[in-house]
Design an enzyme around this catalytic site. Structure first.
Site, PDB file in Angstrom:
ATOM      1  N   HIS A 154      22.251   6.274   9.458  1.00 48.19           N
ATOM      2  CA  HIS A 154      23.631   6.409   9.947  1.00 48.19           C
ATOM      3  C   HIS A 154      23.791   5.458  11.142  1.00 48.19           C
ATOM      4  O   HIS A 154      22.907   5.363  11.991  1.00 48.19           O
ATOM      5  CB  HIS A 154      23.865   7.860  10.361  1.00 48.19           C
ATOM      6  CG  HIS A 154      25.140   8.062  11.109  1.00 48.19           C
ATOM      7  ND1 HIS A 154      26.357   7.646  10.616  1.00 48.19           N
ATOM      8  CD2 HIS A 154      25.390   8.631  12.315  1.00 48.19           C
ATOM      9  CE1 HIS A 154      27.291   7.949  11.487  1.00 48.19           C
ATOM     10  NE2 HIS A 154      26.745   8.542  12.533  1.00 48.19           N
ATOM     11  N   ASN A 182      30.774   3.115  14.444  1.00 54.44           N
ATOM     12  CA  ASN A 182      30.416   4.360  13.756  1.00 54.44           C
ATOM     13  C   ASN A 182      31.629   4.839  12.953  1.00 54.44           C
ATOM     14  O   ASN A 182      32.600   5.323  13.520  1.00 54.44           O
ATOM     15  CB  ASN A 182      30.001   5.397  14.809  1.00 54.44           C
ATOM     16  CG  ASN A 182      29.583   6.721  14.190  1.00 54.44           C
ATOM     17  OD1 ASN A 182      29.755   6.943  12.993  1.00 54.44           O
ATOM     18  ND2 ASN A 182      29.041   7.603  15.010  1.00 54.44           N
ATOM     19  N   CYS A 202      28.723  13.474  10.538  1.00 54.73           N
ATOM     20  CA  CYS A 202      28.121  12.182  10.167  1.00 54.73           C
ATOM     21  C   CYS A 202      27.067  12.304   9.070  1.00 54.73           C
ATOM     22  O   CYS A 202      26.644  11.296   8.511  1.00 54.73           O
ATOM     23  CB  CYS A 202      27.530  11.503  11.396  1.00 54.73           C
ATOM     24  SG  CYS A 202      28.797  11.088  12.591  1.00 54.73           S
TER      25      CYS A 202
HETATM   26  O1  UT7 Z   1      27.467   9.850  15.041  1.00 54.75           O
HETATM   27  C1  UT7 Z   1      27.254  11.146  15.501  1.00 54.75           C
HETATM   28  C2  UT7 Z   1      26.173  11.207  16.460  1.00 54.75           C
HETATM   29  N1  UT7 Z   1      26.488  10.454  17.662  1.00 54.75           N
HETATM   30  C3  UT7 Z   1      25.542   9.734  18.241  1.00 54.75           C
HETATM   31  O2  UT7 Z   1      24.454   9.631  17.742  1.00 54.75           O
HETATM   32  C4  UT7 Z   1      25.883   9.098  19.584  1.00 54.75           C
HETATM   33  C5  UT7 Z   1      24.732   9.266  20.528  1.00 54.75           C
HETATM   34  N2  UT7 Z   1      24.991   8.787  21.869  1.00 54.75           N
HETATM   35  C6  UT7 Z   1      25.162   7.501  22.198  1.00 54.75           C
HETATM   36  O3  UT7 Z   1      25.186   6.639  21.348  1.00 54.75           O
HETATM   37  C7  UT7 Z   1      25.208   7.131  23.673  1.00 54.75           C
HETATM   38  O4  UT7 Z   1      24.870   8.257  24.444  1.00 54.75           O
HETATM   39  C8  UT7 Z   1      26.591   6.587  24.149  1.00 54.75           C
HETATM   40  C9  UT7 Z   1      26.831   5.222  23.544  1.00 54.75           C
HETATM   41  C10 UT7 Z   1      27.686   7.539  23.720  1.00 54.75           C
HETATM   42  C11 UT7 Z   1      26.607   6.436  25.644  1.00 54.75           C
HETATM   43  O5  UT7 Z   1      25.537   5.597  26.038  1.00 54.75           O
HETATM   44  P1  UT7 Z   1      24.504   6.055  27.183  1.00 54.75           P
HETATM   45  O6  UT7 Z   1      23.560   4.966  27.341  1.00 54.75           O
HETATM   46  O7  UT7 Z   1      23.950   7.392  26.770  1.00 54.75           O
HETATM   47  O8  UT7 Z   1      25.427   6.149  28.430  1.00 54.75           O
HETATM   48  P2  UT7 Z   1      25.590   7.349  29.460  1.00 54.75           P
HETATM   49  O9  UT7 Z   1      26.495   8.367  28.911  1.00 54.75           O
HETATM   50  O10 UT7 Z   1      24.241   7.775  29.947  1.00 54.75           O
HETATM   51  O11 UT7 Z   1      26.309   6.620  30.656  1.00 54.75           O
HETATM   52  C12 UT7 Z   1      25.632   5.667  31.468  1.00 54.75           C
HETATM   53  C13 UT7 Z   1      26.642   5.055  32.413  1.00 54.75           C
HETATM   54  C14 UT7 Z   1      27.528   6.086  33.111  1.00 54.75           C
HETATM   55  O12 UT7 Z   1      27.820   5.596  34.400  1.00 54.75           O
HETATM   56  P3  UT7 Z   1      27.041   6.155  35.684  1.00 54.75           P
HETATM   57  O13 UT7 Z   1      27.314   7.627  35.715  1.00 54.75           O
HETATM   58  O14 UT7 Z   1      25.607   5.834  35.453  1.00 54.75           O
HETATM   59  O15 UT7 Z   1      27.665   5.398  36.817  1.00 54.75           O
HETATM   60  C15 UT7 Z   1      28.785   6.064  32.296  1.00 54.75           C
HETATM   61  O16 UT7 Z   1      29.915   6.453  33.030  1.00 54.75           O
HETATM   62  O17 UT7 Z   1      27.532   4.219  31.641  1.00 54.75           O
HETATM   63  C16 UT7 Z   1      28.876   4.615  31.927  1.00 54.75           C
HETATM   64  N3  UT7 Z   1      29.667   4.369  30.722  1.00 54.75           N
HETATM   65  C17 UT7 Z   1      30.274   3.197  30.486  1.00 54.75           C
HETATM   66  N4  UT7 Z   1      30.343   2.062  31.216  1.00 54.75           N
HETATM   67  C18 UT7 Z   1      31.047   1.034  30.681  1.00 54.75           C
HETATM   68  C19 UT7 Z   1      29.884   5.201  29.688  1.00 54.75           C
HETATM   69  N5  UT7 Z   1      30.650   4.582  28.754  1.00 54.75           N
HETATM   70  C20 UT7 Z   1      30.897   3.337  29.248  1.00 54.75           C
HETATM   71  C21 UT7 Z   1      31.621   2.235  28.758  1.00 54.75           C
HETATM   72  N6  UT7 Z   1      31.661   1.104  29.499  1.00 54.75           N
HETATM   73  N7  UT7 Z   1      32.253   2.242  27.555  1.00 54.75           N
END
Ligand code: UT7
Length: 329
Positions: free
Chosen positions: A256, A286, A116
């Protein structure tokens, strides 16, 4: 001797027509519009559909539009660099295919890959060719067909990414505009958190690794999130400080577009208010190498000569960095 700088003299973008909405994703994986909107800020993203259509299709549209806009013939281009993590093929370079399709015949071309951060790394690389005085017209295109490497059964990653391309033209100037400064850094320890395991020389494609879905993006979202916020904000601030720029002196911050919460955190940490931050993540998600130039393209009409623009990126590797770009027209 007067210093030659590399000025951005034109910009053009291309996004495919197909709109993949959060509502459609709700029918594909266990997710909701509410989760995607509140956790990422994304409402829709563009997807390139069609058999045999790769990143070069979008990049060529961006490059053709760029040359037309600037009123120059493809024969005048000296160099074209494509920054991508989704090349049409492993080789030849997608840049070669773009040049061929856009009728660019008197240039050399190659690809770069810094995930990225690729567009800003490549912008600075290209600027250095121009600064030598030898190259007069250099095209940098950031393009990715992320839909080709995203696992549409993995709800954590498939909601984030989209497809797109945008290109800039760099030309020499002796005015105090153009690519003015940059600070880049990378740390390969980050590869465990964000990578695509199969398909390279370490793990060439096999039935087994494809069945294990290792030919798709793997991302540990939370770990990447933390690194992204800290490093992108710090490096943007470093570039501002060493150029004696306060947040008032910055016309635009172009981060980004990975997650709206990351963008807001960078705005807070760098003290550049959100009204001066370019954001299009809600429309395109993204697009990896295309996020920053797509923003500049969309904001082109609002940019003024001499505007201080801070570009900041973070991505796989890990790679991160920031560029001070003074707008040239
Ligand atoms: O571009 C290159 C660099 N990349 C980035 O900068 C991306 C950085 N990371 C992110 O943007 C975020 O971490 C994500 C958008 C990928 C994920 O968001 P998050 O707030 O960090 O979610 P999480 O992984 O902590 O998950 C929280 C909860 C989990 O459920 P439990 O375990 O709390 O029950 C996930 O299973 O949200 C759940 N979850 C979803 N629920 C509904 C994860 N993805 C989804 C989804 N829909 N699409």
């Amino acid at each position: 001797m007067t210093k030659i700088r590399a000025a951005v003299t034109a910009i053009h973008g291309y996004v495919p027509d197909y709109v993949l909405t959060n509502a459609e994703l709700e029918t594909m994986v266990d997710t909701t519009d509410e989760w995607i909107t509140t956790r990422t800020g994304i409402k829709e993203r563009r997807i390139l559909k069609g058999e045999g259509k790769g990143t070069s299709v979008m990049a060529t549209e961006a490059v053709k539009g760029l040359l037309e806009k600037r009123g120059i013939s493809p024969d005048e281009v000296d160099l074209l660099i494509c920054s991508t993590v989704t090349p049409d093929m492993k080789f030849p370079a997608t840049a070669n295919l773009i040049s061929h399709k856009a009728g660019i015949k008197n240039a050399f071309s190659f690809d770069t890959n810094a995930a990225c951060s690729g567009f800003i790394y490549t912008l600075v690389t290209a600027a250095q060719y121009v600064e030598t005085g030898r190259y007069k017209k250099v095209v940098v295109v950031g393009a990715d067909k992320m839909s080709s490497i995203v696992d549409y059964t993995d709800r954590q990653t498939c909601v984030i990414f989209g497809d797109g391309a945008a290109a800039v033209l760099l030309e020499p100037t002796t005015e105090e505009v153009g690519v003015m400064d940059h600070k880049f850094q990378s740390d390969g320890c980050g590869h465990i958190h964000l990578h695509m395991k199969a398909g390279g020389s370490a793990y060439p494609p096999t039935h087994e690794n494809i069945d294990a879905r290792e030919h798709y993006v793997y991302q540990e979202g939370q770990a990447v999130f933390k690194f992204a916020v800290r490093n992108m904000a710090d490096v943007a601030l470093d570039v501002m400080n060493r150029n004696n720029l306060s947040s008032e002196d910055v016309a635009w911050l172009v981060p980004h577009q990975a997650n709206m919460r990351i963008i807001e955190a960078i705005s807070r940490r760098s003290c550049v208010p959100m009204e001066k931050v370019m954001v299009n993540i809600h429309k395109y998600g993204n697009t990896t190498n295309a996020t920053i130039p797509l923003c500049l393209w969309e904001w082109e009409n609002q940019l003024k000569k001499g505007d201080n623009i801070i570009l900041a990126a973070f991505g796989g590797g890990f790679t991160w960095g920031s560029v001070l770009l003074k707008w040239a027209y």
